[in-house]
Design a protein around this motif. Structure first.
Motif, PDB file in Angstrom:
ATOM      1  N   CYS A 178      75.289  28.355   2.828  1.00  0.00           N
ATOM      2  CA  CYS A 178      75.716  27.455   1.742  1.00  0.00           C
ATOM      3  C   CYS A 178      76.386  26.214   2.325  1.00  0.00           C
ATOM      4  O   CYS A 178      76.120  25.094   1.898  1.00  0.00           O
ATOM      5  CB  CYS A 178      76.692  28.162   0.810  1.00  0.00           C
ATOM      6  N   VAL A 179      77.243  26.428   3.305  1.00  0.00           N
ATOM      7  CA  VAL A 179      77.944  25.313   3.954  1.00  0.00           C
ATOM      8  C   VAL A 179      76.933  24.367   4.581  1.00  0.00           C
ATOM      9  O   VAL A 179      77.034  23.144   4.444  1.00  0.00           O
ATOM     10  CB  VAL A 179      78.951  25.825   5.009  1.00  0.00           C
ATOM     11  N   GLU A 180      75.919  24.920   5.249  1.00  0.00           N
ATOM     12  CA  GLU A 180      74.887  24.083   5.873  1.00  0.00           C
ATOM     13  C   GLU A 180      74.126  23.277   4.831  1.00  0.00           C
ATOM     14  O   GLU A 180      73.854  22.093   5.038  1.00  0.00           O
ATOM     15  CB  GLU A 180      73.913  24.946   6.669  1.00  0.00           C
ATOM     16  N   SER A 181      73.783  23.909   3.713  1.00  0.00           N
ATOM     17  CA  SER A 181      73.061  23.204   2.646  1.00  0.00           C
ATOM     18  C   SER A 181      73.888  22.065   2.072  1.00  0.00           C
ATOM     19  O   SER A 181      73.378  20.964   1.840  1.00  0.00           O
ATOM     20  CB  SER A 181      72.697  24.180   1.524  1.00  0.00           C
ATOM     21  N   ILE A 182      75.162  22.320   1.854  1.00  0.00           N
ATOM     22  CA  ILE A 182      76.063  21.301   1.308  1.00  0.00           C
ATOM     23  C   ILE A 182      76.237  20.165   2.313  1.00  0.00           C
ATOM     24  O   ILE A 182      76.185  18.986   1.954  1.00  0.00           O
ATOM     25  CB  ILE A 182      77.409  21.926   0.903  1.00  0.00           C
ATOM     26  N   THR A 183      76.407  20.515   3.577  1.00  0.00           N
ATOM     27  CA  THR A 183      76.557  19.497   4.620  1.00  0.00           C
ATOM     28  C   THR A 183      75.316  18.615   4.695  1.00  0.00           C
ATOM     29  O   THR A 183      75.416  17.387   4.756  1.00  0.00           O
ATOM     30  CB  THR A 183      76.833  20.158   5.988  1.00  0.00           C
ATOM     31  N   LYS A 184      74.132  19.218   4.661  1.00  0.00           N
ATOM     32  CA  LYS A 184      72.883  18.447   4.699  1.00  0.00           C
ATOM     33  C   LYS A 184      72.791  17.519   3.491  1.00  0.00           C
ATOM     34  O   LYS A 184      72.372  16.365   3.623  1.00  0.00           O
ATOM     35  CB  LYS A 184      71.670  19.382   4.716  1.00  0.00           C
TER      36      LYS A 184
ATOM     37  N   VAL B 135      73.346  11.306   1.888  1.00  0.00           N
ATOM     38  CA  VAL B 135      73.995  10.153   1.259  1.00  0.00           C
ATOM     39  C   VAL B 135      74.748   9.333   2.302  1.00  0.00           C
ATOM     40  O   VAL B 135      74.708   8.107   2.292  1.00  0.00           O
ATOM     41  CB  VAL B 135      74.969  10.618   0.149  1.00  0.00           C
ATOM     42  N   ASP B 136      75.452  10.009   3.211  1.00  0.00           N
ATOM     43  CA  ASP B 136      76.246   9.340   4.252  1.00  0.00           C
ATOM     44  C   ASP B 136      76.088  10.114   5.561  1.00  0.00           C
ATOM     45  O   ASP B 136      76.783  11.099   5.794  1.00  0.00           O
ATOM     46  CB  ASP B 136      77.719   9.299   3.839  1.00  0.00           C
ATOM     47  N   PRO B 137      75.151   9.678   6.412  1.00  0.00           N
ATOM     48  CA  PRO B 137      74.906  10.390   7.675  1.00  0.00           C
ATOM     49  C   PRO B 137      76.130  10.490   8.586  1.00  0.00           C
ATOM     50  O   PRO B 137      76.208  11.379   9.434  1.00  0.00           O
ATOM     51  CB  PRO B 137      73.806   9.555   8.352  1.00  0.00           C
TER      52      PRO B 137
ATOM     53  N   GLU C 100      85.040  13.474   4.540  1.00  0.00           N
ATOM     54  CA  GLU C 100      85.471  12.129   4.936  1.00  0.00           C
ATOM     55  C   GLU C 100      84.214  11.265   4.888  1.00  0.00           C
ATOM     56  O   GLU C 100      83.274  11.497   5.655  1.00  0.00           O
ATOM     57  CB  GLU C 100      86.064  12.163   6.344  1.00  0.00           C
ATOM     58  N   THR C 101      84.177  10.305   3.961  1.00  0.00           N
ATOM     59  CA  THR C 101      82.946   9.550   3.732  1.00  0.00           C
ATOM     60  C   THR C 101      83.215   8.131   3.268  1.00  0.00           C
ATOM     61  O   THR C 101      84.295   7.840   2.740  1.00  0.00           O
ATOM     62  CB  THR C 101      82.071  10.283   2.677  1.00  0.00           C
ATOM     63  N   GLN C 102      82.216   7.289   3.440  1.00  0.00           N
ATOM     64  CA  GLN C 102      82.255   5.932   2.901  1.00  0.00           C
ATOM     65  C   GLN C 102      81.525   5.863   1.569  1.00  0.00           C
ATOM     66  O   GLN C 102      81.581   4.855   0.871  1.00  0.00           O
ATOM     67  CB  GLN C 102      81.620   4.953   3.897  1.00  0.00           C
ATOM     68  N   ALA C 103      80.819   6.938   1.199  1.00  0.00           N
ATOM     69  CA  ALA C 103      80.073   6.976  -0.061  1.00  0.00           C
ATOM     70  C   ALA C 103      81.024   7.248  -1.231  1.00  0.00           C
ATOM     71  O   ALA C 103      82.149   7.720  -1.035  1.00  0.00           O
ATOM     72  CB  ALA C 103      79.005   8.065   0.002  1.00  0.00           C
ATOM     73  N   THR C 104      80.541   6.998  -2.427  1.00  0.00           N
ATOM     74  CA  THR C 104      81.363   7.239  -3.613  1.00  0.00           C
ATOM     75  C   THR C 104      81.401   8.735  -3.924  1.00  0.00           C
ATOM     76  O   THR C 104      80.498   9.486  -3.548  1.00  0.00           O
ATOM     77  CB  THR C 104      80.802   6.503  -4.843  1.00  0.00           C
ATOM     78  N   GLU C 105      82.436   9.138  -4.632  1.00  0.00           N
ATOM     79  CA  GLU C 105      82.548  10.541  -5.030  1.00  0.00           C
ATOM     80  C   GLU C 105      81.367  10.929  -5.918  1.00  0.00           C
ATOM     81  O   GLU C 105      80.829  12.026  -5.800  1.00  0.00           O
ATOM     82  CB  GLU C 105      83.866  10.783  -5.768  1.00  0.00           C
ATOM     83  N   THR C 106      80.945  10.020  -6.766  1.00  0.00           N
ATOM     84  CA  THR C 106      79.811  10.294  -7.652  1.00  0.00           C
ATOM     85  C   THR C 106      78.549  10.577  -6.846  1.00  0.00           C
ATOM     86  O   THR C 106      77.817  11.530  -7.130  1.00  0.00           O
ATOM     87  CB  THR C 106      79.578   9.095  -8.607  1.00  0.00           C
ATOM     88  N   ALA C 107      78.281   9.765  -5.831  1.00  0.00           N
ATOM     89  CA  ALA C 107      77.086   9.956  -5.008  1.00  0.00           C
ATOM     90  C   ALA C 107      77.126  11.290  -4.273  1.00  0.00           C
ATOM     91  O   ALA C 107      76.124  12.013  -4.206  1.00  0.00           O
ATOM     92  CB  ALA C 107      76.936   8.807  -4.013  1.00  0.00           C
TER      93      ALA C 107
ATOM     94  N   ALA D 118      74.668  14.593  -4.912  1.00  0.00           N
ATOM     95  CA  ALA D 118      73.886  15.179  -3.830  1.00  0.00           C
ATOM     96  C   ALA D 118      74.119  16.690  -3.736  1.00  0.00           C
ATOM     97  O   ALA D 118      73.173  17.464  -3.568  1.00  0.00           O
ATOM     98  CB  ALA D 118      74.234  14.504  -2.503  1.00  0.00           C
ATOM     99  N   ILE D 119      75.363  17.109  -3.864  1.00  0.00           N
ATOM    100  CA  ILE D 119      75.691  18.537  -3.805  1.00  0.00           C
ATOM    101  C   ILE D 119      75.085  19.261  -5.007  1.00  0.00           C
ATOM    102  O   ILE D 119      74.521  20.354  -4.876  1.00  0.00           O
ATOM    103  CB  ILE D 119      77.215  18.754  -3.714  1.00  0.00           C
TER     104      ILE D 119
END
Length: 66
Positions: free
Chosen positions: A15-21, A26-28, A44-51, A55-56
């Motif tokens: 599950c963790v791997e799927s969520i990480t992918k 969205v943000d490599p 920790e990301t530069q993408a928006t919370e919505t994006a 994705a999740i």
């Protein structure tokens, strides 16, 4: 930006791997830390919370607030 999301159906390392992918589509450069015991995902990301949330969700997981 640091996000703290709760993913109630995250149960194992797969599950963790799927969520990480999903997040990395969205943000490599995102840094993802997940705890299957607490069901919390810290991102920790530069993408928006919505994006990130979309994705999740698209990966098949429900996201709730912290």
């Amino acid at each position: 930006m640091k996000l703290h999301l709760k993913v109630p159906k995250m149960a194992c390392s797969a599950c963790v791997e799927s969520i990480t992918k999903a997040v990395k589509t969205v943000d490599p450069a995102a840094i993802v830390q997940a705890d299957t015991k607490t069901k919390l995902v810290q991102i920790e990301t530069q993408a928006t919370e919505t994006a990130i949330t979309q994705a999740i969700t698209a990966a098949g997981y429900t996201v709730t607030g912290d």
